[in-house]
Scaffold this motif. Sequence first.
Motif, PDB file in Angstrom:
ATOM      1  N   VAL A   1     -14.156  93.041  64.222  1.00 13.04           N
ATOM      2  CA  VAL A   1     -13.070  94.011  64.298  1.00 13.04           C
ATOM      3  C   VAL A   1     -12.442  93.961  65.685  1.00 13.04           C
ATOM      4  O   VAL A   1     -13.142  94.077  66.689  1.00 13.04           O
ATOM      5  N   GLY A   2     -11.136  93.794  65.726  1.00 15.92           N
ATOM      6  CA  GLY A   2     -10.405  93.767  66.995  1.00 15.92           C
ATOM      7  C   GLY A   2      -9.945  95.142  67.404  1.00 15.92           C
ATOM      8  O   GLY A   2      -8.753  95.380  67.563  1.00 15.92           O
ATOM      9  N   SER A   3     -10.873  96.057  67.575  1.00 18.70           N
ATOM     10  CA  SER A   3     -10.513  97.453  67.810  1.00 18.70           C
ATOM     11  C   SER A   3     -10.052  97.725  69.235  1.00 18.70           C
ATOM     12  O   SER A   3      -9.133  98.502  69.442  1.00 18.70           O
ATOM     13  N   LYS A   4     -10.708  97.129  70.201  1.00 17.03           N
ATOM     14  CA  LYS A   4     -10.460  97.411  71.620  1.00 17.03           C
ATOM     15  C   LYS A   4     -10.448  98.920  71.855  1.00 17.03           C
ATOM     16  O   LYS A   4      -9.583  99.462  72.526  1.00 17.03           O
ATOM     17  N   GLY A   5     -11.418  99.597  71.212  1.00 14.94           N
ATOM     18  CA  GLY A   5     -11.565 101.034  71.364  1.00 14.94           C
ATOM     19  C   GLY A   5     -10.415 101.839  70.787  1.00 14.94           C
ATOM     20  O   GLY A   5     -10.222 102.988  71.143  1.00 14.94           O
ATOM     21  N   GLY A   6      -9.629 101.239  69.894  1.00 10.01           N
ATOM     22  CA  GLY A   6      -8.485 101.940  69.331  1.00 10.01           C
ATOM     23  C   GLY A   6      -7.317 102.028  70.293  1.00 10.01           C
ATOM     24  O   GLY A   6      -6.407 102.822  70.109  1.00 10.01           O
ATOM     25  N   GLY A   7      -7.341 101.185  71.333  1.00 12.03           N
ATOM     26  CA  GLY A   7      -6.298 101.202  72.355  1.00 12.03           C
ATOM     27  C   GLY A   7      -4.970 100.629  71.876  1.00 12.03           C
ATOM     28  O   GLY A   7      -4.822 100.237  70.717  1.00 12.03           O
ATOM     29  N   PRO A   8      -4.004 100.536  72.797  1.00 15.94           N
ATOM     30  CA  PRO A   8      -2.645 100.150  72.417  1.00 15.94           C
ATOM     31  C   PRO A   8      -2.423  98.653  72.183  1.00 15.94           C
ATOM     32  O   PRO A   8      -1.396  98.270  71.631  1.00 15.94           O
ATOM     33  N   THR A   9      -3.349  97.806  72.603  1.00 16.18           N
ATOM     34  CA  THR A   9      -3.145  96.360  72.468  1.00 16.18           C
ATOM     35  C   THR A   9      -4.331  95.700  71.768  1.00 16.18           C
ATOM     36  O   THR A   9      -5.449  96.221  71.792  1.00 16.18           O
ATOM     37  N   ASP A  10      -4.054  94.547  71.169  1.00 14.55           N
ATOM     38  CA  ASP A  10      -5.123  93.753  70.560  1.00 14.55           C
ATOM     39  C   ASP A  10      -5.942  93.077  71.651  1.00 14.55           C
ATOM     40  O   ASP A  10      -5.409  92.730  72.708  1.00 14.55           O
ATOM     41  N   PRO A  11      -7.227  92.852  71.392  1.00 13.84           N
ATOM     42  CA  PRO A  11      -8.024  92.091  72.350  1.00 13.84           C
ATOM     43  C   PRO A  11      -7.488  90.659  72.474  1.00 13.84           C
ATOM     44  O   PRO A  11      -6.909  90.119  71.533  1.00 13.84           O
ATOM     45  N   ALA A  12      -7.713  90.039  73.616  1.00 16.39           N
ATOM     46  CA  ALA A  12      -7.233  88.669  73.855  1.00 16.39           C
ATOM     47  C   ALA A  12      -7.815  87.693  72.841  1.00 16.39           C
ATOM     48  O   ALA A  12      -7.131  86.764  72.409  1.00 16.39           O
ATOM     49  N   TRP A  13      -9.069  87.902  72.424  1.00 18.80           N
ATOM     50  CA  TRP A  13      -9.677  86.962  71.485  1.00 18.80           C
ATOM     51  C   TRP A  13      -8.959  86.975  70.138  1.00 18.80           C
ATOM     52  O   TRP A  13      -8.923  85.958  69.444  1.00 18.80           O
ATOM     53  N   VAL A  14      -8.364  88.112  69.743  1.00 14.75           N
ATOM     54  CA  VAL A  14      -7.601  88.175  68.487  1.00 14.75           C
ATOM     55  C   VAL A  14      -6.312  87.364  68.633  1.00 14.75           C
ATOM     56  O   VAL A  14      -5.945  86.601  67.741  1.00 14.75           O
ATOM     57  N   VAL A  15      -5.637  87.531  69.748  1.00 12.25           N
ATOM     58  CA  VAL A  15      -4.410  86.767  70.005  1.00 12.25           C
ATOM     59  C   VAL A  15      -4.731  85.272  69.962  1.00 12.25           C
ATOM     60  O   VAL A  15      -3.990  84.488  69.363  1.00 12.25           O
ATOM     61  N   ASN A  16      -5.835  84.877  70.572  1.00 13.23           N
ATOM     62  CA  ASN A  16      -6.241  83.468  70.558  1.00 13.23           C
ATOM     63  C   ASN A  16      -6.537  82.995  69.141  1.00 13.23           C
ATOM     64  O   ASN A  16      -6.143  81.888  68.750  1.00 13.23           O
ATOM     65  N   ALA A  17      -7.231  83.807  68.356  1.00 18.60           N
ATOM     66  CA  ALA A  17      -7.588  83.422  66.979  1.00 18.60           C
ATOM     67  C   ALA A  17      -6.346  83.303  66.097  1.00 18.60           C
ATOM     68  O   ALA A  17      -6.329  82.491  65.168  1.00 18.60           O
ATOM     69  N   ARG A  18      -5.321  84.093  66.372  1.00 18.07           N
ATOM     70  CA  ARG A  18      -4.075  83.978  65.606  1.00 18.07           C
ATOM     71  C   ARG A  18      -3.399  82.629  65.860  1.00 18.07           C
ATOM     72  O   ARG A  18      -2.772  82.076  64.977  1.00 18.07           O
ATOM     73  N   HIS A  19      -3.524  82.112  67.087  1.00 15.26           N
ATOM     74  CA  HIS A  19      -2.861  80.861  67.438  1.00 15.26           C
ATOM     75  C   HIS A  19      -3.710  79.626  67.162  1.00 15.26           C
ATOM     76  O   HIS A  19      -3.169  78.547  66.952  1.00 15.26           O
ATOM     77  N   HIS A  20      -5.024  79.767  67.210  1.00 10.95           N
ATOM     78  CA  HIS A  20      -5.939  78.655  66.953  1.00 10.95           C
ATOM     79  C   HIS A  20      -7.010  79.166  65.996  1.00 10.95           C
ATOM     80  O   HIS A  20      -7.957  79.816  66.425  1.00 10.95           O
ATOM     81  N   GLU A  21      -6.873  78.876  64.723  1.00  3.91           N
ATOM     82  CA  GLU A  21      -7.814  79.435  63.741  1.00  3.91           C
ATOM     83  C   GLU A  21      -9.202  78.807  63.822  1.00  3.91           C
ATOM     84  O   GLU A  21     -10.168  79.406  63.363  1.00  3.91           O
ATOM     85  N   LEU A  22      -9.313  77.624  64.387  1.00  3.92           N
ATOM     86  CA  LEU A  22     -10.633  77.003  64.520  1.00  3.92           C
ATOM     87  C   LEU A  22     -11.319  77.534  65.769  1.00  3.92           C
ATOM     88  O   LEU A  22     -10.758  77.504  66.864  1.00  3.92           O
ATOM     89  N   CYS A  23     -12.519  78.057  65.611  1.00  6.18           N
ATOM     90  CA  CYS A  23     -13.309  78.584  66.717  1.00  6.18           C
ATOM     91  C   CYS A  23     -14.784  78.333  66.436  1.00  6.18           C
ATOM     92  O   CYS A  23     -15.128  77.701  65.441  1.00  6.18           O
ATOM     93  N   TRP A  24     -15.633  78.860  67.279  1.00  4.55           N
ATOM     94  CA  TRP A  24     -17.071  78.692  67.125  1.00  4.55           C
ATOM     95  C   TRP A  24     -17.750  80.036  67.291  1.00  4.55           C
ATOM     96  O   TRP A  24     -17.261  80.898  68.013  1.00  4.55           O
ATOM     97  N   ILE A  25     -18.872  80.179  66.621  1.00  8.53           N
ATOM     98  CA  ILE A  25     -19.699  81.362  66.845  1.00  8.53           C
ATOM     99  C   ILE A  25     -21.110  80.906  67.183  1.00  8.53           C
ATOM    100  O   ILE A  25     -21.536  79.819  66.788  1.00  8.53           O
ATOM    101  N   VAL A  26     -21.800  81.731  67.931  1.00  7.33           N
ATOM    102  CA  VAL A  26     -23.233  81.562  68.131  1.00  7.33           C
ATOM    103  C   VAL A  26     -23.874  82.701  67.352  1.00  7.33           C
ATOM    104  O   VAL A  26     -23.643  83.874  67.641  1.00  7.33           O
ATOM    105  N   LEU A  27     -24.621  82.320  66.315  1.00  5.80           N
ATOM    106  CA  LEU A  27     -25.270  83.281  65.426  1.00  5.80           C
ATOM    107  C   LEU A  27     -26.710  82.846  65.273  1.00  5.80           C
ATOM    108  O   LEU A  27     -26.983  81.697  64.897  1.00  5.80           O
TER     109      LEU A  27
END
Length: 182
Positions: free
Chosen positions: A91-117
């Motif tokens: 969830v890109g909540s950023k505490g319900g603040g006025p802007t999206d987190p940077a990682w969401v902006v990045n994911a919108r532009h580059h859909e391929l990413c990695w996770i450590v799970l």
Amino acid sequence: MSRRDRIGAETRSFASYGRPWLVVIRGPRGMAFDRFLVRRTGFSLVSLQYALAGRFPYNPTLLLTTVGRRSGQLRDAALPYVPYGPDLVVVGSKGGGPTDPAWVVNARHHELCWIVLRRKTIAVRARVTDGERDPELLAHVVAHKPNVARYVERAAGFGRQIPLVVLSAVSGEPLTEGLSRS
């Protein structure tokens, strides 16, 4: 105090349910330590302190690595997740603040990413949506993380929809296999 600092302090107080003194790990060094901890152990002290402040159970956390939209550099974010079928939702909540987190902006532009799970690195595809476009997904997330409903309401006051990011393994294998909750 600048408007940005004031909103940051208000957001921290809101996200900690009026108990900001419980949020001791913060700032660039605190976040770097938390990302290191999530990468090595799969456990986030930042997620734990917000869970304790809100009197919620701890949510498991993953490390998401995106490609910076402008810089092209790899950027990491430790994020609690919710299992959703074979996928995971962050969830890109950023505490319900006025802007999206940077990682969401990045994911919108580059859909391929990695996770450590579970200390394994997995290539994933990120699909960014929101509760207005996918109310079933939002209901599922709120059922697992009730505090998200508060963030949605607060963000609406800023004219923002909270982005939900569905992470699917590039390999097609289910990410939720072996997780304790679904």
